[in-house]
Design an enzyme around this catalytic site. Structure first.
Site, PDB file in Angstrom:
ATOM      1  CE  LYS A 206       7.625  74.433  18.867  1.00 36.47           C
ATOM      2  NZ  LYS A 206       6.618  73.810  18.343  1.00 36.47           N
ATOM      3  CD  GLU A 212       3.692  82.455  31.925  1.00 37.67           C
ATOM      4  OE1 GLU A 212       4.363  82.698  31.017  1.00 37.67           O
ATOM      5  OE2 GLU A 212       2.223  82.492  31.913  1.00 37.67           O
ATOM      6  N   GLY A 266       4.419  71.993  21.604  1.00 34.02           N
ATOM      7  CA  GLY A 266       4.673  71.813  23.060  1.00 34.02           C
ATOM      8  C   GLY A 266       4.058  70.971  23.962  1.00 34.02           C
ATOM      9  NE  ARG A 267      -1.967  71.344  21.792  1.00 31.14           N
ATOM     10  CZ  ARG A 267      -1.740  72.395  21.252  1.00 31.14           C
ATOM     11  NH1 ARG A 267      -1.028  73.360  21.769  1.00 31.14           N
ATOM     12  NH2 ARG A 267      -2.350  72.713  20.060  1.00 31.14           N
ATOM     13  CD  GLU A 352      -1.989  75.097  24.529  1.00 30.53           C
ATOM     14  OE1 GLU A 352      -2.119  76.005  25.580  1.00 30.53           O
ATOM     15  OE2 GLU A 352      -0.973  74.548  24.276  1.00 30.53           O
ATOM     16  CG  HIS A 383     -15.130  62.328  49.711  1.00 32.14           C
ATOM     17  ND1 HIS A 383     -16.048  61.710  50.565  1.00 32.14           N
ATOM     18  CD2 HIS A 383     -14.422  61.240  49.375  1.00 32.14           C
ATOM     19  CE1 HIS A 383     -15.727  60.492  50.744  1.00 32.14           C
ATOM     20  NE2 HIS A 383     -14.786  60.177  49.907  1.00 32.14           N
ATOM     21  CE  LYS A 510       1.486  82.570  25.639  1.00 31.83           C
ATOM     22  NZ  LYS A 510       2.370  82.023  24.808  1.00 31.83           N
TER      23      LYS A 510
HETATM   24  O1  F6P Z   1       0.131  78.146  26.520  1.00 33.64           O
HETATM   25  C1  F6P Z   1       0.655  78.474  25.309  1.00 33.64           C
HETATM   26  C2  F6P Z   1       1.935  77.658  24.930  1.00 33.64           C
HETATM   27  O2  F6P Z   1       2.463  78.295  23.986  1.00 33.64           O
HETATM   28  C3  F6P Z   1       1.850  76.247  24.921  1.00 33.64           C
HETATM   29  O3  F6P Z   1       1.174  75.648  23.964  1.00 33.64           O
HETATM   30  C4  F6P Z   1       3.301  75.741  25.502  1.00 33.64           C
HETATM   31  O4  F6P Z   1       3.157  74.565  25.893  1.00 33.64           O
HETATM   32  C5  F6P Z   1       3.468  76.702  26.475  1.00 33.64           C
HETATM   33  O5  F6P Z   1       3.002  77.830  26.160  1.00 33.64           O
HETATM   34  C6  F6P Z   1       5.056  76.832  26.628  1.00 33.64           C
HETATM   35  O6  F6P Z   1       5.579  77.361  25.467  1.00 33.64           O
HETATM   36  P1  F6P Z   1       7.290  77.394  25.501  1.00 33.64           P
HETATM   37  O7  F6P Z   1       7.619  76.075  25.673  1.00 33.64           O
HETATM   38  O8  F6P Z   1       7.430  78.077  24.282  1.00 33.64           O
HETATM   39  O9  F6P Z   1       7.755  78.164  26.788  1.00 33.64           O
END
Ligand code: F6P
Length: 545
Positions: A206, A212, A266-267, A352, A383, A510
């Site tokens: 987003k 990452e 995002g979620r 979250e 288990h 972060k």
């Molecule tokens: O973990 C924080 C967060 O902002 C989430 O809410 C989101 O889903 C994820 O990082 C990834 O963010 P982006 O889609 O901006 O890479």
């Protein structure tokens, strides 16, 4: 007016506390024994989905009081506000219009934030369909074999869950892979099995600023071009983002960028173009059925009376367990391997969204919010952590999720799987009977030792669970299931009076990582790090060879 609402809410909470005290010594199995029809009355069905609350430790009067809490919190109005595009994410001053992503084409001339959003979503869905058509055509001719989706959190968990849940790909469709972590082992393992000339990569972010995803994106772009020029690489790169400018700066052309908007959290983004791997693997009609299932749940959430409203009832059961009975854990256990990624998905969705300590008006919350969610597939987790569920000192309510008609012909397996699911709910509820723990006097003649052994064997029971049954794991039913949990989380956030749509808590780590990385690289300068962390940095540096 606000004051009146607050006092109605406080009264509703006080009434609930009285019910919790009244039921303190009540056992769930007794509630069922004295009124066997409770089992059916606590069933709530919506199409292929059955919600069974009969194994919750509450009775009709307590449920009435929970419904009164929902009414006092003006839930109806708040639900409507979300669907109509009000800025319900108050801290970020944004709407939460994921409902618009599955609304379908609005009537011509309809003008509202929600209708405008649905129209934008439909335009992107059509563009997505074109890209999917190209990918599927190339796959059918063998020119493309694999689709790598790069993203993390909400940009990963949804499509990962849905691709696994909807089963085997058809012959000739692309294989889907997901890369989320920055662990180089994952990158290596992934590319080892892939041919860069037959792979497309989709970058889902987003913000297009997540460390990452950007690091993985750079590594995969280099791998795609395999020493040749970057132009070749970007031909097989796509992006899904709300930050189109950053995707362009990364080198992507407009036709390879599918946008989404700040009104999609995002979620909550699996319904947007973030679902591209779902459509690429199963086809856009299947993706649309997934959206349509969620839409059924949206309409239900917005219009059904609360006493038969599945998301509201599920939310209220959770509130009862968390706030009135004080249970701080919560387990979600699907008895279907295809739903193996659901617990991780729900961890983000629930924790979250509702892992918050400040109310909408900036006050400390009066009551505990999101429980710690754990999960895994049954029977495997029987288990693993189920021992603690049966005999641990903490009571952990469970959501069992089963699929009635399996996607295979192994009748015996399916029967055993569902038998285990039902047995676990029954066992948690009733615990052991005396004859089940009795130790044979001939085997252990010492009475004291027998008594001790019997104590070890005893399960107290009276541990609540909810059972969700899906007739079949179709795209529609899956859409309904995910939307059910989305709305449950929304309703709970409203009852706790928190903002379910922000996630400031994840930012601090972060930020600190940005200081730690240079320290690990041995760069000089003030890193603003504490001595404990610096000592670990030194250990890593000394031993990294
Ligand atoms: O973990 C924080 C967060 O902002 C989430 O809410 C989101 O889903 C994820 O990082 C990834 O963010 P982006 O889609 O901006 O890479």
């Amino acid at each position: 007016m606000l004051g009146m609402a607050m006092s109605a809410r406080s009264e509703a909470w006080a009434a609930l506390e009285a019910h919790a005290a009244r039921l303190a010594d009540t056992r769930i199995e007794d509630l069922i024994a004295v009124e066997p029809e409770r089992a059916e009355r606590f069933h709530h069905r919506l199409g292929p989905l059955l919600l069974d609350l009969s194994k919750q430790r509450l009775d009709d009067d307590a449920l009435e009081a929970l419904l009164a809490l929902a009414a006092s919190a003006q839930l109806h109005e708040a639900i409507h506000a979300m669907f109509s595009g009000a800025p319900v994410n108050v801290t970020e001053e944004r709407a939460a219009l994921h409902g618009a992503l599955r609304f379908g084409e609005p009537e011509a001339g309809a003008r509202s934030p929600a209708a405008d959003a649905a129209r934008q979503a439909e335009v992107v869905l059509r563009r997505m369909d074109v890209i999917v058509g190209e990918i599927r055509a190339a796959a059918a001719h063998g020119g493309l074999t694999d689709f790598v989706h790069v993203g993390i959190g909400g940009s990963d968990l949804g499509p990962r869950l849905v691709c696994a849940a909807l089963g085997a790909r058809e012959p000739g469709a692309v294989r889907t892979h997901f890369l989320s972590n920055i662990d180089g082992n994952s990158l290596d393992a992934l590319v080892r099995s892939l041919d860069p000339r037959r792979t497309v990569v989709c970058l889902a972010s987003k913000s297009f600023a997540t460390e990452e995803t950007l690091l993985n994106a750079r590594s995969l772009r280099a791998w795609l071009s395999a020493g040749k020029n970057d132009g070749l690489a970007v031909e097989r790169l796509y992006a899904v983002t709300a930050n189109v400018g950053a995707a362009k700066a990364f080198g992507l052309g407009e036709s390879h960028i599918l946008p989404f908007w700040d009104w999609v959290g995002g979620r909550y983004s699996v319904w947007s173009a973030v679902g591209l791997p779902i459509a690429a693997r199963f086809g856009t009609p299947i993706f649309r059925r997934f959206l349509a299932g969620a839409r059924v749940m949206d309409v239900h959430y917005e219009s059904a009376p609360f006493d038969s409203n599945l998301p509201v009832l599920l939310a209220l059961a959770g509130i009862w367990n968390r706030n009135l009975l004080g249970f701080s854990g919560y387990a979600v256990v699907p008895y279907d391997d295809r739903l193996r990624d659901l617990p991780a998905y729900l961890q983000q969705l629930e924790m979250e969204s509702n892992g918050k300590s400040t109310t909408l008006d900036g006050q400390p919350v009066a009551r505990a919010t999101a429980p710690l969610l754990v999960g895994g597939v049954g029977t495997n987790v029987q288990h693993a952590f189920f021992q603690a569920l049966h005999q641990g000192t903490d009571v952990v309510p469970v959501d069992f999720i089963g699929v009635v008609r399996a996607g295979h012909m192994h009748v015996e397996h399916q029967r055993a799987l569902l038998a285990n699911m039902l047995a676990q709910g029954a066992a948690l509820m009733r615990g052991t009977r005396d004859d089940e723990v009795a130790v044979d006097a001939q085997r252990v003649p010492d009475a004291r030792r027998r008594e001790i052994l019997e104590r070890h064997r005893r399960c107290a029971g009276n541990r609540p669970s909810t059972t969700l049954l899906l007739d079949e794991l179709t795209p529609d039913a899956l859409g309904m299931l995910i939307a059910l949990y989305e709305h449950k989380v929304h309703a709970q956030g409203l009852l706790w009076n928190i903002d379910s749509f922000d996630q400031f808590g994840v930012e601090l780590g972060k930020r600190i990582a940005k200081s730690v990385a240079p320290a690990l690289a041995g760069e000089e300068g003030a890193h603003d790090l504490d001595h404990s962390t610096l000592a670990l940095v030194r250990q890593i540096r000394e031993r990294s060879g």
